[in-house]
Every structure is written in C-alpha cells, then in structure tokens.
Design a protein around this motif. Structure first.
Motif, PDB file in Angstrom:
ATOM      1  N   THR A 154       0.838  -1.201   0.000  1.00 43.40           N
ATOM      2  CA  THR A 154       0.000   0.000   0.000  1.00 43.40           C
ATOM      3  C   THR A 154       0.875   1.253   0.000  1.00 43.40           C
ATOM      4  O   THR A 154       0.618   2.200  -0.744  1.00 43.40           O
ATOM      5  N   PHE A 155       1.906   1.231   0.812  1.00 43.94           N
ATOM      6  CA  PHE A 155       2.778   2.405   0.926  1.00 43.94           C
ATOM      7  C   PHE A 155       3.506   2.676  -0.402  1.00 43.94           C
ATOM      8  O   PHE A 155       3.458   3.795  -0.940  1.00 43.94           O
ATOM      9  N   ILE A 156       4.118   1.635  -0.944  1.00 43.80           N
ATOM     10  CA  ILE A 156       4.861   1.825  -2.199  1.00 43.80           C
ATOM     11  C   ILE A 156       3.885   2.187  -3.321  1.00 43.80           C
ATOM     12  O   ILE A 156       4.176   3.016  -4.181  1.00 43.80           O
ATOM     13  N   GLY A 157       2.700   1.566  -3.278  1.00 36.10           N
ATOM     14  CA  GLY A 157       1.682   1.874  -4.284  1.00 36.10           C
ATOM     15  C   GLY A 157       1.298   3.346  -4.295  1.00 36.10           C
ATOM     16  O   GLY A 157       1.141   3.945  -5.358  1.00 36.10           O
ATOM     17  N   THR A 158       1.192   3.969  -3.087  1.00 34.34           N
ATOM     18  CA  THR A 158       0.829   5.391  -3.073  1.00 34.34           C
ATOM     19  C   THR A 158       1.947   6.243  -3.681  1.00 34.34           C
ATOM     20  O   THR A 158       1.665   7.283  -4.265  1.00 34.34           O
ATOM     21  N   MET A 159       3.184   5.756  -3.557  1.00 40.33           N
ATOM     22  CA  MET A 159       4.265   6.523  -4.206  1.00 40.33           C
ATOM     23  C   MET A 159       4.077   6.479  -5.721  1.00 40.33           C
ATOM     24  O   MET A 159       4.291   7.471  -6.422  1.00 40.33           O
ATOM     25  N   GLY A 160       3.672   5.324  -6.226  1.00 40.14           N
ATOM     26  CA  GLY A 160       3.395   5.204  -7.662  1.00 40.14           C
ATOM     27  C   GLY A 160       2.237   6.090  -8.068  1.00 40.14           C
ATOM     28  O   GLY A 160       2.279   6.772  -9.098  1.00 40.14           O
ATOM     29  N   LEU A 161       1.206   6.116  -7.229  1.00 43.36           N
ATOM     30  CA  LEU A 161       0.031   6.950  -7.513  1.00 43.36           C
ATOM     31  C   LEU A 161       0.431   8.422  -7.579  1.00 43.36           C
ATOM     32  O   LEU A 161       0.065   9.152  -8.503  1.00 43.36           O
ATOM     33  N   PHE A 162       1.227   8.838  -6.610  1.00 40.46           N
ATOM     34  CA  PHE A 162       1.704  10.229  -6.551  1.00 40.46           C
ATOM     35  C   PHE A 162       2.490  10.567  -7.825  1.00 40.46           C
ATOM     36  O   PHE A 162       2.256  11.593  -8.466  1.00 40.46           O
ATOM     37  N   THR A 163       3.409   9.687  -8.193  1.00 39.09           N
ATOM     38  CA  THR A 163       4.246   9.967  -9.365  1.00 39.09           C
ATOM     39  C   THR A 163       3.409   9.975 -10.642  1.00 39.09           C
ATOM     40  O   THR A 163       3.629  10.810 -11.530  1.00 39.09           O
ATOM     41  N   THR A 164       2.443   9.064 -10.733  1.00 33.93           N
ATOM     42  CA  THR A 164       1.587   9.031 -11.927  1.00 33.93           C
ATOM     43  C   THR A 164       0.835  10.346 -12.067  1.00 33.93           C
ATOM     44  O   THR A 164       0.818  10.957 -13.147  1.00 33.93           O
ATOM     45  N   LEU A 165       0.219  10.788 -10.977  1.00 28.55           N
ATOM     46  CA  LEU A 165      -0.536  12.039 -11.028  1.00 28.55           C
ATOM     47  C   LEU A 165       0.392  13.197 -11.396  1.00 28.55           C
ATOM     48  O   LEU A 165       0.040  14.068 -12.183  1.00 28.55           O
ATOM     49  N   PHE A 166       1.585  13.174 -10.843  1.00 30.89           N
ATOM     50  CA  PHE A 166       2.515  14.261 -11.103  1.00 30.89           C
ATOM     51  C   PHE A 166       2.956  14.289 -12.565  1.00 30.89           C
ATOM     52  O   PHE A 166       3.056  15.347 -13.179  1.00 30.89           O
TER      53      PHE A 166
END
Lengths: 180, 473
Positions: free
Chosen positions: B425-437
């Motif tokens: 979940t934690f690493i996934g949110t980093m991916g989510l953040f980078t995708t949005l960015f």
C-alpha cells in the motif's frame, strides 16, 4: 440580456506596459470612463489609470468567513447539546474549546471559497464568449506579450472617428474596431 | 548530473550582489511563454515521459491490488494488532500530509513575504500538495475497518439520527484535511486560470482550444479582473497560511491528547509543523531536480532556488532537532518514569534502530547543508532530499510504534511488524503520486507564466519622465 450588435469598442495595441498606462491615463483625463486595459500579467498602474481603485473581494471573503465560523460552531453546539448528546466520561455537552478547531477550519474554508468564487462572480466569469476574442491581434498577444486599451462604444464620449484619432496620438501598434 | 560550480562571469550570477539569479537574463515575455507552454502544447511526448509513466502507473497498481485485498479480507492483513493498533496507515497518512505542506508554504507564506523566487516553483509545489493530500487521504479512509461506512465521519442529516462526536481530534482531522484539500485545489486552480487563457490562445488544436478555453473560464486579462484576482490570491494565501499551520497541529493533537508516554507532549504542534515543512521542501527538491534537467528549465529553476530551499530545510531541520531534544529533556525533567522508560526504550529498546535511523537522516546528515557547495549542487541536494524524506518517515514510525508497543504495563507489551500488504500500500501510493505528477507535467503549465512575466525587468511601468525621454530618443 439585450441582443448586442455593432461595435463593441476600439482596441489599441501597445508594446510595453508604460505606453499602455500613459495612454490609459490620457484617456481618463480626456473624459473616457467605459474602458479597460488588457495585460498578460497584473499591471496595477493600468487599473489605477482607468480609475479602478477598490474592489469588494475582501468584504465577500470576510462575510464568508464569519458565516463559516457561525455555521460550524452552531452545528457543533446543536449536535452535541440537543441533537445527539453523548455523555463521555462526564464531559460537558457544551465543550466549547473542543468546538473551536472545526469552527476555525470552516472559517477558513468558507472564507477561501468566498474569496475565490466571489472574485470570479465579480469578474463576470465564466464568460466563454467575449467580443474582444473576435480581434485576431488580441488573441495573439493579450495573454502573451502585448498590452491593450479598449475604449468601449457604450462610453458617452465614444465616437468611431474621434476616439480612433485620440488613440492614434499615443502611437499604438494598431487600432482595431471590435465587433460584437 | 554533474555537479556544477558557479564560475566568475557566469551570466547566472548577479554582477552586483554576486548571488545566483532567480531567473536567467535575456528572457522576454514571449520567450518565457513559449518555453513553458511548449512543454504542454508539443504534439510529441518525450519517450522518457512515457517510460516514467509506465513505471509509475505500474507501481500504482500495487495500491489498487492491496486496497482490493484489504476490502475483501479486512485490516487483519496488515501488521497492526494490540497494542500497536495504529501502524503504517497512520504513519503514511502523517508522512504524506506533511509532504504536502511545503506546497502551501511556498505558495502562501512566501507570497505574503513577497519572495519572488517562489514563482518558478510554486505551481508544481502546489500540485505536489494536492497529490500528496490525495495519497494521505486514502489512508484514514481505508484504515477504519469498514471503509464503506467512512462517510459516517461527516455530519449529515441521516435517518438514524446519529451525529459524529465533535470532541474527538479524529473528527477534527476530517475537517482539517478536507478543508486543506479543498482550499489547496481552489488556490491551485485560481492560480492556473490566467495560464489557461494563455494555453487557449496558443493551442493549435481544436481540442486544446476547447479544453483550455473551458478551463480558462473566458479569462482575458482585464485590469479590473487582475486587481480582483490579485486580492483574491493574497486573501487565499493569507487564509492558507494559518491553515497549513493548523492542519499539522490538528494531526499532532491526534497523538497529543492521548495520555500515552511519548505522545502526551505540548511541543507536538510546532514540531510537527516544522517537520512537515522539512519533508515537504525535501519532496519539492526531489521533484524539481529531475524536472529541471529533463525539460531544460535550468534558467527558471536555478541554483538559487536549490540554495534557498536548502536554507529553509536547514532551519526547519534544526527546529525538528530541537523538538527531539526537548522530548528527551522532558522525559528526564518531568520525573515521570514511564516517560523516561519510553525514551530509553525508543533509543535502546528492540526498535532502537529506527530511532537512530531517524537521528542520522533528519539531524546528522542534513548538517551537510551548511556547505554552500552542497546547497547549490542539484545531485547532492537530490540525494539529501531522499535522506530527509526517509528520516521524516522514520520520525512518524518512531512516534507511532515505539510509543504504543511498550506502554505502562509490561503485561500488555507487544511488538509490531509490517506485512507485505503494508508495504504494497505504501509503495503503491508513491506510484500513484508519481503518476498524477507526470500527468500534471504533461498537460498543465508547470511554471506560472503570468508570475514569471511579472519578474522580468521590462514588466515594470516606468515613471512618466523616463518614458517620455525614451520616446524622444
């Protein structure tokens, strides 16, 4: 709204903000009132030159903030004292210090939304159509690097020929007649 | 990227002050506009962007999988148990929301202080805030056990006649975070409106003209509009400033109102806020360094920006260090042996490694920023920003876990071990953040064009005498 047709105004294009401000000041001194400057970034002197000094955004923001604070504090009091009183460890129903935080947040929320949407409303936005967009040089420069002064046809002093001559005195790059 | 030392006669150096410039000389209104809008309006997306997007969205699927499994099985798939009932979810929530704070700080507080150097970085710092709040907001939603009932936290008139408990700091969080998210989005969008106007006018495709035209709300740069706009921006900045301070203070209340040793501390609000700004600036640097290299924005995001951000980080880092030392001091000075044991256990207990990681990453290593050569080196600052973000994550880990797992009664002691679902979940949110960015960088102007135009020397209106003199020449 009445159907508008004919000329919206005369649009003069300048290269620098200084030229625009000088022209706008001269127009104001010559008695023109219904006019506006269009710049790619905020030029405070231009707004002052056309006689626009004060706006009501701050007032709307203040009223919004007061409304938000009262709304949340009132709701908290109503919920905790009458709507759904919870006795937790004998704490008072009316625990005003605990109510301060959400009330504070809503003060900011309402004030911020009032400032943003109030600003848009006072600016008459959104307006997706505006006659000025019909001027090709306006779309090429007004949001990039050119400075415009538009004397509107609704101004009592407006005259297609005299106003054009007046604008030409200030050596604009061009003066264009804008249609509705 | 190689480390560049600034040379004498460098055009980026101000000849009078000798300082690195905030904006490269020689720019015009047109060149600024073209440079920034071209990144968005180009029909050719760089291949590097696609690769980044593929990687980031791949990592983001982890969060989808982890959350789906969580909804099917419940929070038992996580490492939380008694006594550590708050684990990764709260650690990550506090970490992410802290990262968001630099965006608001840059856009609001530095605007009020008339720090024009903020103009090149405020837009993407604000975007970072919003995406960080998205990631942060996910955690409280999914950790409540029955996430489909999370809307019960909101006071709404319902048929059960049940209302939330307004004396609870967890409910304060709901209002603080939702207000923060709303105001951040509004502030960001209002800031974008004039730039949307530029994009509408410069877009070559019909689709672009429609979309940016709608988003620009018909902005045409009228002086009256600009003046109201400026007032609204300043007011929003003025409102966002206490907001940013309140949000992390409220989050610290989640801990501070508890009677647990290690949480019951009055230093928490200021120390949490400083830590948030610290990690937020670190994230801005993590994003700014690759972006300026990839899109060749070295003339707008200059070494001066890195230098200034490093100084802010150094300051907030020292405030955080003061917070840590106060915790130790109060554990001794309060003469509460639970507090003293908690501190000893934090440092030398079975999880002592996390405390020393925190001290190394947040206090020891960042002292390198006293050196100017470190502050103006993109590569070194990039590495340091990683170190600080890791350190700030450890800070939240230490506060949450090492206070909970050994409290007053040895009979109730336990331990905590995160599971792979926690990590996913934690690493996934980093991916989510980078995708949005990455989507933001591709479709929206990442540097505010109208604000950069204001910084150009030709933007100033000259006094009448000078202007007439020039015309005479």
């Amino acid at each position: 709204m009445p159907i508008r047709e004919g000329t919206y105004g005369l649009l003069a294009e300048f290269d620098t903000p200084t030229e625009l401000v000088l022209a706008a000041q001269a127009a104001y001194e010559a008695g023109y009132r219904r006019m506006d400057c269009y710049t790619p970034y905020p030029v405070e002197e231009a707004a002052e030159a056309i006689g626009f000094h004060r706006n009501n955004v701050s007032l709307v923001c203040l009223l919004g903030g007061i409304l938000g604070c009262c709304a949340m504090f009132g709701m908290e009091t109503w919920v905790s004292v009458w709507g759904y009183p919870l006795n937790i460890a004998g704490r008072p129903y009316y625990s005003w210090p605990a109510f301060v935080v959400p009330a504070y947040e809503w003060t900011i929320l309402f004030a911020g939304l009032s400032a943003a949407f109030g600003m848009l409303a006072m600016n008459g936005l959104p307006t997706l159509y505006h006659p000025l967009f019909n001027a090709p040089n306006f779309r090429n420069g007004a949001t990039t690097d050119k400075f415009f002064l538009c004397i509107e046809a609704t101004d009592p002093k407006f005259s297609p020929t005299e106003s054009r001559e007046f604008l030409a005195l200030h050596r604009p790059l061009s003066v264009v007649e804008v249609d509705y | 990227m190689a480390t560049k030392d600034v040379k004498v006669n460098d055009p980026m150096l101000d000849p009078i002050t000798g300082e690195v410039r905030v904006l490269a000389p020689g720019h015009t209104f047109k060149s600024v506009t073209e440079k920034i809008s071209r990144i968005v309006l180009t029909p050719h997306t760089p291949i590097g962007w696609f690769l980044g997007f593929l990687l980031a969205s791949g990592v983001a699927t982890l969060v989808v999988i982890a959350v789906t499994w969580l909804f099917l099985k419940g929070v038992g798939i996580w490492g939380i148990t008694q006594p550590v009932a708050w684990g990764f979810a709260i650690i990550n929530f506090v970490w992410w929301i802290g990262i968001g704070h630099a965006g608001t700080l840059i856009s609001a507080i530095l605007l009020l202080f008339k720090q024009t150097w903020r103009n090149s970085i405020n837009r993407f710092a604000e975007a970072m805030t919003i995406f960080a709040v998205v990631c942060a907001g996910l955690f409280p939603l999914i950790h409540v056990g029955r996430p489909w009932l999370a809307y019960w936290l909101f006071p709404y008139p319902n048929s059960m006649n049940v209302w939330p408990q307004f004396r609870s700091p967890l409910l304060w969080d709901v209002f603080a975070v939702s207000t923060y998210a709303t105001i951040s989005v509004v502030f960001w969008y209002i800031g974008l409106v004039p730039d949307f106007g530029t994009m509408r006018d410069r877009s070559k495709t019909r689709f672009g003209q429609y979309v940016y035209g709608l988003l620009s709300l018909g902005w045409r740069g009228s002086s009256r509009h600009w003046m109201r706009y400026e007032t609204a921006s300043l007011l929003l900045a003025g409102l966002a400033t206490p907001l940013v301070l309140s949000v992390h203070s409220v989050i610290s209340f989640d801990f501070a109102v508890a009677v647990l040793p290690g949480w019951h501390t009055t230093i928490f609000p200021p120390y949490f806020v400083a830590g948030a700004v610290y990690s937020g600036f670190a994230m801005v640097i993590t994003l700014a360094v690759p972006i300026r290299a990839f899109y060749h924005l070295e003339d707008m995001i200059t070494l001066r920006h890195l230098d200034n951000m490093a100084k802010v980080m150094l300051t907030t880092g020292l405030i955080v260090a003061y917070g840590y030392s106060m915790e130790v001091f109060m554990a001794w000075y309060s003469a509460s042996h639970w507090e003293a044991f908690m501190m000893w256990n934090r440092m030398f207990g079975p999880m002592g490694w996390s405390y020393w990681c925190l001290i190394a990453c947040n206090i020891a290593i960042p002292q390198l920023m006293w050196l100017r050569s470190v502050r103006i080196s993109p590569a070194r600052m990039f590495l340091l920003s990683f170190v600080v973000n890791t350190g700030m994550w450890f800070e939240r880990f230490v506060i949450v876990v090492t206070s909970l797992y050994r409290d007053f009664l040895p009979s109730s002691w336990g331990t905590y071990k995160a599971t792979r679902w926690d990590y996913a979940t934690f690493i996934g949110t980093m991916g989510l953040f980078t995708t949005l960015f990455l989507l933001f960088v591709r479709f929206l102007p990442m540097i505010p064009m109208s604000e950069i135009r204001m910084m150009l020397p030709q933007a100033k209106v000259k006094p009448e005498s000078e202007a007439v003199h020039e015309a005479g020449d």
